[in-house]
Write an enzyme that holds these catalytic residues in place. Sequence first.
Site, PDB file in Angstrom:
ATOM      1  N   HIS A  34     -54.847   3.820 -23.229  1.00  0.00           N
ATOM      2  CA  HIS A  34     -54.246   4.807 -24.133  1.00  0.00           C
ATOM      3  C   HIS A  34     -52.986   5.402 -23.511  1.00  0.00           C
ATOM      4  CE1 HIS A  34     -58.612   5.039 -25.437  1.00  0.00           C
ATOM      5  NE2 HIS A  34     -57.993   4.763 -26.571  1.00  0.00           N
ATOM      6  N   VAL A 177     -54.168  -3.558 -21.744  1.00  0.00           N
ATOM      7  CA  VAL A 177     -54.166  -3.131 -20.342  1.00  0.00           C
ATOM      8  C   VAL A 177     -55.502  -3.537 -19.726  1.00  0.00           C
ATOM      9  CG1 VAL A 177     -54.013  -1.178 -18.753  1.00  0.00           C
ATOM     10  CG2 VAL A 177     -52.621  -1.212 -20.842  1.00  0.00           C
TER      11      VAL A 177
END
Length: 332
Positions: A34, A177
Amino acid sequence: MTATLLRTAADLHARARTGRRAVVMTMGALHEGHATLIRTARKIAGPEGEVVVTVFVNPLQFGAGEDLDRYPRTLDADVELAGRSGADAVFAPSVDEVYPGGEPQVRISAGPMGERLEGAARPGHFDGMLTVVAKLLHLTRPDVALYGHKDAQQLALIRRMVRDLNFGVEIVGVPTVREEDGLALSSRNRYLSPAERRTALALSQALFAGRDRHAAQEALRARAREVPATRARAEALSAIGESRAAADAHAVATTAGGPAAVRAAARLVLDEAARLDPPLQLDYLALVDPSDFTEIGDDFTGEAVLAVAARVGATRLIDNIPLTFGTFGDAS
């Protein structure tokens, strides 16, 4: 940087706007994935713009028996991470704020694409997801909204909704990620025990095996283009020790089933993980066209997505990587 916590749309609308507003939608329990989205949003919005992070655990996209009640709620930590990553505000509305009067009677339908893969495993999930995304786009009024590639089918459906229904917003996808060992970052990773986490690594390992098989095959195909498949040429090459390489390259170049080889390489890793303790329980492994999430054929060229979903213990995880087929050009 400190992010302002806002609870109502009225408070958000009261903020002065002097540039582009970039929105990152989340269900909270923020992590480095995030944070990457927020930092990207900050770059897009620029110093004069505004970054808003939404935190809302949407009940419409949780089916019966799913983890709505145990989904982590960490708002204080979320606000701190959002601010540290470059957000100006965190919009964390209540369920009543988003759905005044109860669950909405009119909802967005995800259509056929929403019934495949994740949609087949979680009926109604994408209808609920698109409904809340549409609501939050209206409530936050962004110029650009950012979503992660890890939820590839979700991203594809949001892009389709925005295009089909003429939402005036730019949609930006941000690469997945991963942790150092390859596991895709997810709020659900915290549910995994150490043993379960070791098993969960099979998801990314399977994707990487498929990617590596694809890369090797594409490299051999490219080499084959430079090696005419004639007997005379093969005999000439043998004099300098290259006949085996030429034959291998030609064999790969003329063998159909590139996508099949990718699936097989990934499946081998997943089959081995099914025998671990605790075992990996596969929901699906798919190699799909990102425009509609249907399986690609052996003659497919263009962008594709290799996607996997599985359970480890009580935790369900998803992951995917992009692949491109037919990167080598026609022989001249």
